[in-house]
Design a protein around this motif. Structure first.
Motif, PDB file in Angstrom:
ATOM      1  N   ASP A  18     -14.343 -27.183  44.200  1.00  5.49           N
ATOM      2  CA  ASP A  18     -15.749 -27.470  44.523  1.00  5.49           C
ATOM      3  C   ASP A  18     -16.690 -26.505  43.809  1.00  5.49           C
ATOM      4  O   ASP A  18     -17.735 -26.906  43.296  1.00  5.49           O
ATOM      5  CB  ASP A  18     -15.980 -27.392  46.034  1.00  5.49           C
ATOM      6  N   SER A  55     -19.244 -27.932  40.918  1.00  7.65           N
ATOM      7  CA  SER A  55     -20.692 -27.834  41.140  1.00  7.65           C
ATOM      8  C   SER A  55     -21.395 -27.044  40.040  1.00  7.65           C
ATOM      9  O   SER A  55     -22.612 -27.093  39.916  1.00  7.65           O
ATOM     10  CB  SER A  55     -20.976 -27.174  42.485  1.00  7.65           C
ATOM     11  N   ILE A  61     -18.420 -21.423  50.635  1.00  5.31           N
ATOM     12  CA  ILE A  61     -18.239 -22.864  50.757  1.00  5.31           C
ATOM     13  C   ILE A  61     -17.743 -23.201  52.159  1.00  5.31           C
ATOM     14  O   ILE A  61     -16.759 -22.612  52.627  1.00  5.31           O
ATOM     15  CB  ILE A  61     -17.253 -23.374  49.695  1.00  5.31           C
ATOM     16  N   GLU A  62     -18.421 -24.140  52.808  1.00  7.11           N
ATOM     17  CA  GLU A  62     -18.018 -24.592  54.140  1.00  7.11           C
ATOM     18  C   GLU A  62     -16.645 -25.234  54.021  1.00  7.11           C
ATOM     19  O   GLU A  62     -16.414 -26.069  53.153  1.00  7.11           O
ATOM     20  CB  GLU A  62     -19.046 -25.595  54.676  1.00  7.11           C
ATOM     21  N   THR A  66     -16.458 -29.438  54.818  1.00  7.42           N
ATOM     22  CA  THR A  66     -17.277 -30.366  54.034  1.00  7.42           C
ATOM     23  C   THR A  66     -17.287 -30.057  52.537  1.00  7.42           C
ATOM     24  O   THR A  66     -17.619 -30.926  51.738  1.00  7.42           O
ATOM     25  CB  THR A  66     -18.740 -30.354  54.522  1.00  7.42           C
ATOM     26  N   GLY A  67     -16.972 -28.820  52.157  1.00  9.17           N
ATOM     27  CA  GLY A  67     -17.045 -28.430  50.752  1.00  9.17           C
ATOM     28  C   GLY A  67     -18.458 -28.107  50.305  1.00  9.17           C
ATOM     29  O   GLY A  67     -18.717 -27.877  49.131  1.00  9.17           O
ATOM     30  N   GLU A  68     -19.402 -28.067  51.262  1.00  7.82           N
ATOM     31  CA  GLU A  68     -20.805 -27.766  50.955  1.00  7.82           C
ATOM     32  C   GLU A  68     -20.959 -26.287  50.599  1.00  7.82           C
ATOM     33  O   GLU A  68     -20.409 -25.415  51.255  1.00  7.82           O
ATOM     34  CB  GLU A  68     -21.660 -28.094  52.176  1.00  7.82           C
ATOM     35  N   ILE A  69     -21.731 -26.016  49.550  1.00  8.85           N
ATOM     36  CA  ILE A  69     -22.035 -24.631  49.186  1.00  8.85           C
ATOM     37  C   ILE A  69     -23.120 -24.125  50.123  1.00  8.85           C
ATOM     38  O   ILE A  69     -24.219 -24.666  50.163  1.00  8.85           O
ATOM     39  CB  ILE A  69     -22.459 -24.519  47.715  1.00  8.85           C
ATOM     40  N   LEU A  70     -22.783 -23.081  50.891  1.00 10.33           N
ATOM     41  CA  LEU A  70     -23.714 -22.515  51.868  1.00 10.33           C
ATOM     42  C   LEU A  70     -24.663 -21.505  51.231  1.00 10.33           C
ATOM     43  O   LEU A  70     -25.831 -21.427  51.598  1.00 10.33           O
ATOM     44  CB  LEU A  70     -22.936 -21.865  53.005  1.00 10.33           C
ATOM     45  N   ASP A  71     -24.138 -20.716  50.300  1.00  8.25           N
ATOM     46  CA  ASP A  71     -24.949 -19.684  49.653  1.00  8.25           C
ATOM     47  C   ASP A  71     -24.164 -19.132  48.471  1.00  8.25           C
ATOM     48  O   ASP A  71     -22.959 -19.375  48.333  1.00  8.25           O
ATOM     49  CB  ASP A  71     -25.284 -18.562  50.637  1.00  8.25           C
TER      50      ASP A  71
END
Length: 158
Positions: free
Chosen positions: A40, A44, A79-80, A83-88
């Motif tokens: 991820d 990204s 990375i969460e 979900t694979g979401e980048i948090l910071d």
């Protein structure tokens, strides 16, 4: 007598194989989470290469991927896990390193063994989690702010 030796050797080999399989299967979810987070971060464009990956289980579970960005600077990407979401993201030059976090803890508390040091995100701030055993054999967690090395939280004598 030979049958006894054979049975003993067979049981020893069987127990060794079972132990290896159990440890391999226990580590599989962590390995999968780390590989997904690395993919991820690269996909990204947040990182161009990965140096190491850490699982961080604080208030939220996340994977911290540390590597180099497109300009060659060291960077950490949070990375969460699910979900694979980048948090910071943080540039490593903008804060203290793991050894400085350890030295900060050792300056005030008696540390006999460092268990791990992980970079994570708490309440929107990057922190170093330093887990260690103290002289009395108790487990301790100390959180040090990445930006300035000041204490955030201590959980002592567990």
């Amino acid at each position: 007598m030979n049958w006894v030796k054979f049975i003993a050797a067979f049981l020893l080999a069987l127990s060794l194989i079972i132990t290896v399989i159990v440890f391999y299967n226990a580590n599989a979810p962590f390995s999968a989470a780390q590989q997904k987070a690395e993919a991820d971060a690269l996909k990204s464009g947040a990182l161009q290469s990965v140096e190491r990956t850490e699982i961080y289980n604080g208030t939220n579970s996340m994977v911290t991927v540390i590597g180099k960005d497109d300009e060659g600077n060291d960077k950490a990407v949070f990375i969460e896990e699910k979900t694979g979401e980048i948090l910071d993201e943080v540039a490593m030059k903008d804060g203290i390193g793991a050894q400085t976090a350890i030295d900060t803890v050792k300056a005030e508390l008696s540390v006999t063994k460092i268990l791990h040091v992980s970079l994570g995100l708490e309440e929107g701030h990057p922190v170093w989690e330093v887990a260690f055993k103290s002289e009395n054999g108790k487990l301790n967690y100390v959180y040090v702010f990445f930006e300035n090395g000041e204490w955030w939280k201590r959980i002592l004598n567990l």
